[in-house]
Design a protein around this motif. Structure first.
Motif, PDB file in Angstrom:
ATOM      1  N   THR A  20       1.258  -1.361  -0.206  1.00 20.33           N
ATOM      2  CA  THR A  20       0.297   0.037   0.239  1.00 20.33           C
ATOM      3  C   THR A  20       0.844   0.987   0.509  1.00 20.33           C
ATOM      4  N   LEU A  21       1.955   1.056   0.641  1.00 18.32           N
ATOM      5  CA  LEU A  21       2.634   2.178   0.697  1.00 18.32           C
ATOM      6  C   LEU A  21       3.785   2.671  -0.461  1.00 18.32           C
ATOM      7  N   LEU A  22       3.255   1.916  -1.282  1.00 23.68           N
ATOM      8  CA  LEU A  22       4.618   1.823  -2.732  1.00 23.68           C
ATOM      9  C   LEU A  22       3.589   1.930  -3.618  1.00 23.68           C
ATOM     10  N   GLN A  23       2.243   1.895  -3.834  1.00 25.47           N
ATOM     11  CA  GLN A  23       1.523   1.964  -4.589  1.00 25.47           C
ATOM     12  C   GLN A  23       0.741   3.560  -4.036  1.00 25.47           C
ATOM     13  N   GLU A  24       0.710   3.990  -3.397  1.00 25.33           N
ATOM     14  CA  GLU A  24       0.183   6.112  -3.093  1.00 25.33           C
ATOM     15  C   GLU A  24       0.915   6.063  -3.113  1.00 25.33           C
ATOM     16  N   TYR A  25       2.777   5.913  -2.507  1.00 20.99           N
ATOM     17  CA  TYR A  25       4.040   6.689  -2.918  1.00 20.99           C
ATOM     18  C   TYR A  25       4.080   6.816  -4.541  1.00 20.99           C
ATOM     19  N   GLN A  26       3.611   5.922  -5.323  1.00 19.47           N
ATOM     20  CA  GLN A  26       3.924   5.986  -6.707  1.00 19.47           C
ATOM     21  C   GLN A  26       3.030   6.618  -7.593  1.00 19.47           C
ATOM     22  N   LYS A  27       1.421   7.237  -6.545  1.00 18.65           N
ATOM     23  CA  LYS A  27       0.702   7.687  -6.646  1.00 18.65           C
ATOM     24  C   LYS A  27       0.634   9.486  -7.109  1.00 18.65           C
ATOM     25  N   PHE A  28       1.189   9.646  -5.255  1.00 15.26           N
ATOM     26  CA  PHE A  28       1.892  10.715  -4.787  1.00 15.26           C
ATOM     27  C   PHE A  28       3.295  11.635  -6.181  1.00 15.26           C
ATOM     28  N   LEU A  29       4.524  10.482  -6.576  1.00 19.02           N
ATOM     29  CA  LEU A  29       5.477  10.897  -7.014  1.00 19.02           C
ATOM     30  C   LEU A  29       4.255  11.656  -8.338  1.00 19.02           C
ATOM     31  N   GLN A  30       3.149  10.515  -9.407  1.00 16.01           N
ATOM     32  CA  GLN A  30       2.542  10.758 -10.986  1.00 16.01           C
ATOM     33  C   GLN A  30       1.474  12.711 -10.673  1.00 16.01           C
ATOM     34  N   PHE A  31       1.499  12.349  -8.894  1.00 12.55           N
ATOM     35  CA  PHE A  31       0.946  13.862  -8.536  1.00 12.55           C
ATOM     36  C   PHE A  31       1.505  14.978  -8.790  1.00 12.55           C
ATOM     37  N   LEU A  32       2.685  14.364  -8.322  1.00 14.12           N
ATOM     38  CA  LEU A  32       3.663  15.868  -8.027  1.00 14.12           C
ATOM     39  C   LEU A  32       4.084  16.513  -9.566  1.00 14.12           C
TER      40      LEU A  32
END
Length: 88
Positions: free
Chosen positions: A36-48
């Motif tokens: 879950t941490l990896l998935q959310e971290y990836q979403k955050f980086l894509q958002f940035l």
């Protein structure tokens, strides 16, 4: 928040073979947290990245004019830099 909760060790998604293995409840919880941490971290980086690119022209105009107001792009770059500095 990610700077504070990312562990000091490398995280990766489990392989299909690892997912099929029987593991203890604690290991299963740890895997779920890390996935879950990896998935959310990836979403955050894509958002940035997408937000930074969307406002790139504004940031260049502000920088060229010497305007001290912060822009969304500069904020995105700052966030990525902080994450990379804290967890290379």
């Amino acid at each position: 928040v990610f700077v504070d909760i990312i562990p000091g060790y490398r995280i990766r998604l489990p392989t299909e073979k690892e997912l099929q293995m029987k593991v203890s409840k604690q290991v299963a919880q740890q895997r779920k947290f890390e996935t879950t941490l990896l998935q959310e971290y990836q979403k955050f980086l894509q958002f940035l990245e997408s937000t930074g690119r969307k406002h790139e022209d504004q940031a260049l105009a502000l920088a060229a004019s010497g305007d001290p107001r912060s822009s969304t792009t500069l904020l995105c770059v700052s966030c990525v830099a902080r994450l990379l500095t804290a967890h290379p």
